[in-house]
Design a protein around this motif. Structure first.
Motif, mmCIF file in Angstrom:
data_model
loop_
_atom_site.group_PDB
_atom_site.id
_atom_site.type_symbol
_atom_site.label_atom_id
_atom_site.label_comp_id
_atom_site.label_asym_id
_atom_site.label_seq_id
_atom_site.Cartn_x
_atom_site.Cartn_y
_atom_site.Cartn_z
ATOM 1 N N VAL A 35 -0.561 -18.650 51.164
ATOM 2 C CA VAL A 35 -0.626 -18.359 49.731
ATOM 3 C C VAL A 35 -1.937 -18.941 49.212
ATOM 4 O O VAL A 35 -2.303 -20.067 49.566
ATOM 5 C CB VAL A 35 0.584 -19.011 49.003
ATOM 6 C CG1 VAL A 35 0.340 -19.090 47.505
ATOM 7 C CG2 VAL A 35 1.854 -18.207 49.265
ATOM 8 N N PRO A 42 -1.100 -20.120 41.852
ATOM 9 C CA PRO A 42 -1.160 -18.937 42.717
ATOM 10 C C PRO A 42 -1.899 -17.791 42.030
ATOM 11 O O PRO A 42 -1.822 -17.653 40.802
ATOM 12 C CB PRO A 42 0.314 -18.578 42.947
ATOM 13 C CG PRO A 42 1.094 -19.338 41.951
ATOM 14 C CD PRO A 42 0.278 -20.475 41.464
ATOM 15 N N VAL A 60 2.593 -21.105 54.490
ATOM 16 C CA VAL A 60 3.982 -21.192 54.023
ATOM 17 C C VAL A 60 4.971 -21.104 55.173
ATOM 18 O O VAL A 60 6.152 -21.407 55.000
ATOM 19 C CB VAL A 60 4.309 -20.096 52.972
ATOM 20 C CG1 VAL A 60 3.472 -20.299 51.731
ATOM 21 C CG2 VAL A 60 4.100 -18.701 53.513
ATOM 22 N N PHE B 213 8.450 -20.011 48.912
ATOM 23 C CA PHE B 213 7.432 -21.021 48.586
ATOM 24 C C PHE B 213 6.962 -20.846 47.142
ATOM 25 O O PHE B 213 6.908 -21.793 46.363
ATOM 26 C CB PHE B 213 6.242 -20.884 49.553
ATOM 27 C CG PHE B 213 5.096 -21.784 49.228
ATOM 28 C CD1 PHE B 213 5.071 -23.102 49.671
ATOM 29 C CD2 PHE B 213 4.028 -21.336 48.450
ATOM 30 C CE1 PHE B 213 4.016 -23.948 49.350
ATOM 31 C CE2 PHE B 213 2.976 -22.174 48.122
ATOM 32 C CZ PHE B 213 2.963 -23.475 48.577
ATOM 33 N N LEU B 214 6.650 -19.593 46.770
ATOM 34 C CA LEU B 214 6.128 -19.339 45.424
ATOM 35 C C LEU B 214 7.165 -19.628 44.343
ATOM 36 O O LEU B 214 6.835 -20.115 43.269
ATOM 37 C CB LEU B 214 5.651 -17.881 45.323
ATOM 38 C CG LEU B 214 4.311 -17.595 46.020
ATOM 39 C CD1 LEU B 214 4.108 -16.101 46.208
ATOM 40 C CD2 LEU B 214 3.147 -18.177 45.199
ATOM 41 N N LEU B 217 7.314 -23.354 43.883
ATOM 42 C CA LEU B 217 6.044 -23.794 43.271
ATOM 43 C C LEU B 217 6.003 -23.439 41.781
ATOM 44 O O LEU B 217 5.692 -24.276 40.941
ATOM 45 C CB LEU B 217 4.882 -23.115 44.006
ATOM 46 C CG LEU B 217 3.481 -23.492 43.548
ATOM 47 C CD1 LEU B 217 3.062 -24.823 44.178
ATOM 48 C CD2 LEU B 217 2.471 -22.417 43.945
ATOM 49 N N LEU B 218 6.354 -22.186 41.474
ATOM 50 C CA LEU B 218 6.247 -21.734 40.081
ATOM 51 C C LEU B 218 7.313 -22.356 39.184
ATOM 52 O O LEU B 218 7.100 -22.503 37.988
ATOM 53 C CB LEU B 218 6.302 -20.198 40.012
ATOM 54 C CG LEU B 218 5.053 -19.506 40.582
ATOM 55 C CD1 LEU B 218 5.278 -18.010 40.745
ATOM 56 C CD2 LEU B 218 3.837 -19.748 39.689
#
Lengths: 64, 319
Positions: A35, A42, A60, B213-214, B217-218
């Motif tokens: 990522v 991001p 990841v 993962f995102l 994270l977010l």
């Protein structure tokens, strides 16, 4: 030239890139496995990057 | 500038397989909806269920707990977190800290099982004495503790944070070795066996590792993003994951199609013959003595299964 930090290894690479997608292509990293974060957030691959921005690629994938 | 497919704000995530881009808010919503759909489609959780979510402290655990926490009122179930401290030096210390912070952030009850404290040996110490790979010992201990916790705490199911990449790569590995009985276990729900095995569910079944993962994270959920020191990047498991990602790059959505087909056809694979009860602890065993009781008997002279069951049963009586 953009400085790209690769995590979790921590190595720093210099990459000639205008956009995030150029970084993936230049380094040959999979966009499924990494990522891209610019300035801690991001971003999509079409995002333009400037030389003074903090660019990080985070792997990841886990397990092994 | 790339825009969110829903609201038109700047996009932060581009999901090629879904042909959509999302801002943070709509990506979070997308992942939550996807997990809720899986829970309903595969009948993972029912109203008034008691669910134990096994959390390691990593990103998938944070996503699992974070999403289940948001769904528990809507569906109407009880959620308890379980963390197993494996005693793997700094890695386990930080994983445990992340799990405690996650539970605190979400306001959820957390049960910690400390392997060294309970069994007298950490996972690396057990592996050394048993002359086995740490990952194999770790798998036996984790599976046993999750099952014992599920049975003794009266859970309807134990949820794990296996994502689509994990499931796809395990299934492919088992196929390569023709361990077809193990592929059948990689379905979204493994049903319980009365008094022997708790029901197991995988709510992140259709969530890509990158999405997990995102999401964490977010949502700024606490997690520890380091690889276990025993994991190897040149291992077969990791190489298979990389291979599947190469396929995904060339054929976007191949991973999700693959796991969805596995969910549909997984039950066609051969099943492991008959379930038996371990003569020491009474839980699931294939040969009269379960793997956990066998390895702990070799280490400690007496099998530890009954003691682990008592530990969780005492917790239940005190709650």
């Amino acid at each position: 030239m953009v400085k790209v930090r690769v995590l979790p290894e921590g190595k720093i690479l210099d990459v000639e890139a205008e956009r995030v997608e150029d970084i993936f292509r230049e380094l040959g990293y999979s966009r499924e496995a990494y990522v891209a974060l610019v300035n801690g957030k991001p971003v999509v691959e079409s995002r333009r990057v400037k030389d003074d921005e903090e660019v990080v690629l985070v792997r990841v994938l886990s397990g092994g | 500038m790339a825009k969110c497919s829903i609201c038109g704000k700047p996009a932060v995530v581009d999901l090629r397989y879904a042909r959509r881009r999302f801002c943070a808010e709509h990506f979070i919503e997308f992942v939550e909806r996807k997990i809720e759909r899986s829970i309903k489609e595969y009948k993972m959780i029912g109203k008034r269920d008691r669910v134990i979510a096994a959390i390691s402290g990593g990103k998938d655990s944070a996503t699992l707990a974070g999403v289940l926490d948001r769904l528990r009122d809507r569906i109407g179930f009880e959620l308890i977190l379980l963390h197993i401290d494996l005693g793997i030096s700094e890695y386990s210390r930080k994983s445990r800290e992340a799990s405690v912070r996650l539970a605190h952030r979400l306001g959820l009850e957390l049960v910690i099982f400390d392997v060294k404290e309970m069994l007298g040996y950490s996972i690396p110490e057990m592996a050394l004495r048993l002359r086995r790979r740490a990952c194999s010992v770790c798998g036996i201990v984790k599976r046993y503790v999750m099952n014992a916790a599920g049975i003794e705490l009266g859970a309807d199911s134990v949820a794990t944070g296996h994502n689509a990449d994990d499931i796809g790569s395990y299934a492919l590995k088992e196929f390569l070795f023709q361990n077809l009985e193990n592929i059948g276990k990689l379905v979204p729900v493994s049903e319980s066996i009365d008094n022997l095995a708790v029901r197991k569910i995988k709510p992140l079944y259709t969530v890509y590792e990158k999405e997990s993962f995102l999401y964490s994270l977010l949502r700024e959920l606490p997690y520890y993003h380091e690889e276990c020191p025993h994991a190897r990047l040149d291992s077969l498991d990791f190489t298979i994951k990389e291979f599947l990602n190469k396929l995904e790059e060339k054929f976007p959505s191949i991973k999700i199609q693959y796991v969805k087909m596995l969910a549909r056809k997984g039950s066609n694979y051969p099943k492991i013959v008959e379930a038996r009860s371990c003569r020491h602890c009474g839980l699931l065993s294939l040969g009269g003595e379960c793997s956990f009781c066998r390895i702990t008997r070799r280490l400690r002279k007496s099998p530890a299964g009954p003691m682990v069951r008592r530990y969780f049963s005492t917790l239940r009586n005190h709650s």
